[in-house]
Design a protein around this motif. Structure first.
Motif, short mmCIF file in Angstrom:
data_model
loop_
_atom_site.label_atom_id
_atom_site.label_comp_id
_atom_site.label_asym_id
_atom_site.label_seq_id
_atom_site.Cartn_x
_atom_site.Cartn_y
_atom_site.Cartn_z
N LEU A 68 49.97 37.60 39.67
CA LEU A 68 48.65 38.28 39.47
C LEU A 68 49.10 39.67 39.95
CD1 LEU A 68 45.99 35.91 40.36
CD2 LEU A 68 47.17 36.06 38.48
N ALA A 71 50.60 41.12 37.29
CA ALA A 71 49.83 41.28 36.04
C ALA A 71 49.16 42.63 36.27
CB ALA A 71 49.01 40.20 36.01
N ARG A 72 48.65 42.87 37.48
CA ARG A 72 47.82 43.99 37.58
C ARG A 72 48.66 45.22 37.24
NH1 ARG A 72 46.53 41.28 42.28
NH2 ARG A 72 47.96 42.42 43.71
N PRO A 75 49.26 46.64 32.09
CA PRO A 75 47.94 46.69 31.14
C PRO A 75 48.30 46.44 29.92
CG PRO A 75 48.77 48.69 32.25
CD PRO A 75 49.38 47.95 32.94
N ARG A 78 52.66 41.44 29.63
CA ARG A 78 52.35 40.16 29.83
C ARG A 78 52.99 39.30 31.03
NH1 ARG A 78 48.32 37.46 27.57
NH2 ARG A 78 48.42 35.54 26.93
N ALA A 102 43.23 34.12 38.35
CA ALA A 102 43.56 35.13 37.29
C ALA A 102 42.31 35.75 36.81
CB ALA A 102 44.38 34.68 36.05
N GLU A 105 40.98 38.02 39.54
CA GLU A 105 41.35 39.25 39.68
C GLU A 105 41.16 40.16 38.46
OE1 GLU A 105 43.42 40.59 41.94
OE2 GLU A 105 43.15 39.11 43.49
N VAL A 107 42.54 39.87 35.34
CA VAL A 107 43.78 39.97 34.50
C VAL A 107 44.21 38.72 33.64
CG1 VAL A 107 44.71 41.64 36.38
CG2 VAL A 107 45.29 38.92 36.48
N HIS A 108 43.02 37.93 33.54
CA HIS A 108 43.32 36.76 32.76
C HIS A 108 43.78 37.01 31.44
CE1 HIS A 108 42.25 32.69 30.77
NE2 HIS A 108 42.65 32.31 32.06
N ASP A 109 43.46 37.95 30.78
CA ASP A 109 43.98 38.20 29.46
C ASP A 109 45.27 38.58 29.24
OD1 ASP A 109 43.75 40.82 30.70
OD2 ASP A 109 43.11 41.63 29.07
N ARG A 110 45.92 38.91 30.37
CA ARG A 110 47.33 39.33 30.24
C ARG A 110 48.38 38.38 30.95
NH1 ARG A 110 46.54 44.91 34.12
NH2 ARG A 110 44.79 44.84 32.66
N VAL A 111 47.60 37.02 31.59
CA VAL A 111 48.41 36.10 32.20
C VAL A 111 48.72 34.92 31.10
CG1 VAL A 111 48.30 34.43 34.17
CG2 VAL A 111 47.94 36.98 34.47
#
Length: 215
Positions: A68, A71-72, A75, A78, A102, A105, A107-111
């Motif tokens: 995570l 992931a932050r 943007p 992936r 995720a 945080e 960032v679920h859409d990019r994990v």
């Protein structure tokens, strides 16, 4: 005039010294677990100077602390995590927990999360710009299995991509040996300092870094 200290006075200090050493070890361990490892990984990730559109793979992602954090910084990229989700490796280790973290945080859409064995990754050659691993590969009990995991990490790394493995113990020497036989460049090993001492200086974490060979 004789001394008041008897021959047993020195021995009397032994339990106190032992208790002091154990207390210091506990404090160092607690710091590494709760704060130190997070601070160290923030520094390692910052050092990669990511553009923000990379594909990043975290080997043995567990509950997602490193995944995570990566992931932050992505943007437009992936962050992919792979794990066997075994509680014996980490308490509370479950895919639903990582997914929930995720979401918390933002960032679920990019994990992206996968179930897979590090010795046989479910990904194609050269899929990732960055491959990370934090205190995971040593959980593979046999040396040959750890060798295969490192080789798999390099296989899925694109040319010019970066590899960062943090681990403890004698396994780090094995990783360096294996990577020396694989198509990587810029191989380096260094200690991560007191913030990742797991109780005592000899139980310290080290980081192994390398880059995929271009061409």
């Amino acid at each position: 005039m004789g001394t008041l200290a008897g021959p047993g006075m020195g021995v009397a200090w032994v339990p106190f010294l032992c208790a002091l050493v154990m207390a210091v070890a506990f404090v160092l361990y607690a710091h590494a677990t709760r704060r130190g490892k997070f601070a160290v990984w923030e520094g390692l990730l910052d050092g990669l100077e990511l553009r923000g559109d990379e594909r990043l793979l975290d080997l043995g992602c567990g509950r997602g602390a490193v995944l995570l954090a990566g992931a932050r910084r992505l943007p437009a990229g992936r962050a992919v995590g792979v794990d066997l989700w075994r509680g014996v490796d980490q308490s509370g280790n479950a895919q639903r927990v990582t997914s929930r973290n995720a979401e918390a945080e933002g960032v679920h859409d990019r994990v992206e999360l996968h179930t897979g064995d590090l010795r046989d990754l479910p990904f194609g050659d050269g899929e990732f710009d960055v491959v990370l691993s934090s205190l995971t590969i040593h959980n593979i009990k046999d040396g040959e299995g750890r060798r295969r995991a490192v080789a798999e990490a390099v296989r899925v790394l694109r040319p010019g991509g970066r590899l960062v493995i943090v681990d403890i113990g004698r396994s780090v020497a094995l990783y360096r040996e294996v990577l020396g036989e694989l198509p990587v460049s810029g191989l380096g090993v260094r200690s991560l300092g007191w913030r990742m001492w797991w109780g005592f200086p000899w139980m310290r974490s080290r980081v192994v870094t390398a880059s995929g060979v271009v061409g």
